[in-house]
Design a protein around this motif. Structure first.
Motif, short mmCIF file in Angstrom:
data_model
loop_
_atom_site.label_atom_id
_atom_site.label_comp_id
_atom_site.label_asym_id
_atom_site.label_seq_id
_atom_site.Cartn_x
_atom_site.Cartn_y
_atom_site.Cartn_z
N TYR A 1 33.34 -31.01 -52.88
CA TYR A 1 32.52 -29.86 -53.28
C TYR A 1 31.10 -29.98 -52.72
O TYR A 1 30.53 -29.00 -52.21
N LEU A 2 30.54 -31.17 -52.81
CA LEU A 2 29.16 -31.37 -52.36
C LEU A 2 29.08 -31.63 -50.86
O LEU A 2 28.00 -31.53 -50.27
N THR B 1 26.27 -27.79 -58.89
CA THR B 1 26.69 -26.50 -58.31
C THR B 1 25.52 -25.58 -57.94
O THR B 1 25.74 -24.51 -57.36
N SER B 2 24.28 -25.95 -58.24
CA SER B 2 23.13 -25.15 -57.81
C SER B 2 22.84 -25.44 -56.34
O SER B 2 23.17 -26.51 -55.82
N THR B 3 22.19 -24.47 -55.67
CA THR B 3 21.92 -24.64 -54.25
C THR B 3 20.46 -24.35 -53.89
O THR B 3 19.75 -23.66 -54.63
N ARG C 1 22.35 -25.14 -49.39
CA ARG C 1 22.86 -26.51 -49.53
C ARG C 1 22.94 -26.90 -51.01
O ARG C 1 22.08 -26.51 -51.81
N GLN C 2 23.96 -27.65 -51.34
CA GLN C 2 24.11 -28.10 -52.72
C GLN C 2 22.95 -29.03 -53.09
O GLN C 2 22.61 -29.95 -52.34
N THR D 1 22.37 -33.13 -52.33
CA THR D 1 22.84 -33.56 -51.00
C THR D 1 21.71 -33.58 -49.97
O THR D 1 21.96 -33.74 -48.78
N ASN E 1 22.81 -22.72 -61.84
CA ASN E 1 24.05 -22.89 -62.59
C ASN E 1 23.93 -22.51 -64.06
O ASN E 1 24.80 -22.85 -64.86
#
Length: 370
Positions: free
Chosen positions: A43-44, A158-160, A164-165, A168, A285
């Motif tokens: 996911y990430l 799950t926030s970006t 981008r996540q 990360t 999120n």
């Protein structure tokens, strides 16, 4: 009484826990643990994720991985939970607390840059309420000054930011699966490693300083003590509960976002300065919904009288006994204390009923005579 939080429960967690018991593998890094780390890495899109007993433990690992020690200085917001600072104070570092940006309550890049000294080792950012810090500016500052960046993304799965996540972008990041978080297993966390050279050492630190992970993989015929470390492992029972939550992450986030939007639209008359701000280059999120008011105590008591539990949040760390002992505020406290004293968080959890959200909105509007 409408509670402020209820731990998320999908309804399939019991089956997963029973499977873990049947498997007779209850310690860390078992089959459910691997499912969870595989999900996080996919996911990430990160180099490596490992499960930890808490976000606190994951933060302590980042202090070890950056070889933080006496004489080092760590820059972070004062408006954060104690774990953010504790992880580095435990290694003997000195904390330089800096101011936030009032719109998001996230760390101010300008304040960070002004706080850098020859002893600065790392910058720790905290994505408050699951809304991203200005990571582009932070990473530029870090690159210019050869500093580590740790993302305390406890609230931000799950926030970006710029597509981008969160979690990360810095060299390391940490997530929380505490019962107050969107996705939970009661107590738990994760360390995400975006600095590939640190993966092997992180695995050794997690296994009490041994190379047991290499032994399990068949890379060595026995394992031994290689480094300092601790038992930074999440039990398989917790991982089983967590796996069900991760499988339903989209459902959980959609439900919370629906509530968040209902609060925002219902309280829009309070004005933008009183409501959460989400920058255009961020998605969030729905970890929390808060309002800002100079009448916080009065409003909190009023809501309590009407069977609604609303709560404050962090007391700035630099004002605490330990904060003064292990660090100090760098620069001027323009916004941290003043803005933190206005924040009141409203009930928000998976499955909260629409009528209960309306109940909160209506009483807040009545209080402010809107």
């Amino acid at each position: 009484m409408l509670e402020f939080n209820k731990p998320c429960h999908i309804g399939k967690e019991e089956t997963a826990i029973q499977e873990a018991i049947t498997n007779q593998k209850l310690a860390g890094n078992g089959p459910f643990g691997k499912k969870c780390t595989d999900w996080l890495e996919d996911y990430l899109n990160c180099s490596k994720a490992i499960l930890t007993p808490s976000c606190t433990a994951a933060l302590e690992m980042t202090a070890l991985l950056t070889e933080t020690g006496p004489g080092d200085e760590i820059i972070m917001p004062s408006y954060t939970f104690v774990s953010t600072a504790n992880a580095f104070a435990l290694r003997g570092a000195y904390i330089r607390f800096v101011d936030v940006e009032p719109e998001t309550m996230n760390i101010s890049p300008a304040a960070v840059e002004a706080a850098i000294t020859d002893n600065t080792k790392a910058i720790v950012v905290v994505h408050y309420a699951g809304i991203g810090c200005d990571m582009e500016a932070i990473m530029e500052i870090a690159k210019k000054n050869d500093l580590w960046v740790i993302e305390d993304a406890a609230q931000a799965l799950t926030s970006t930011y710029n597509g981008r996540q969160l979690g990360t972008i810095g060299h390391f990041s940490t997530f929380s699966f505490h019962e107050t978080k969107n996705i939970t297993c009661g107590e738990g966390g994760a360390l995400v490693i975006n600095h590939p050279e640190a993966v092997e050492r992180a695995e050794i630190l997690q296994e009490k300083g041994t190379n047991r992970k290499q032994f399990v993989k068949g890379m060595v015929d026995k394992y031994s003590w290689r480094d300092i470390g601790s038992s930074y492992l999440l039990s398989e029972v917790n991982a089983a509960y967590l796996w069900v939550q991760l499988e339903h992450a989209g459902q959980i986030m959609a439900n919370r976002l629906e509530t968040w939007e209902k609060y925002y639209n219902g309280l829009r008359e309070l004005g933008p300065d009183s409501l959460p701000h989400v920058p255009e280059n961020c998605t969030h999120n729905a970890h929390m919904f808060y309002i800002k008011t100079d009448r916080r105590s009065e409003l909190m008591d009023y809501l309590q009288d009407h069977s609604i539990m609303a709560v404050t949040h962090y007391v700035p760390l630099h004002t605490s006994h330990a904060g003064r002992k292990f660090g100090q505020f760098a620069g001027s406290d323009i916004y941290t204390t003043a803005e933190s004293e206005k924040i009141l968080r409203l009930p928000l959890f998976y499955g909260i009923e629409e009528k209960d959200v309306d109940h909160v909105i209506n009483h807040i509007k009545h209080f402010f005579k809107l």
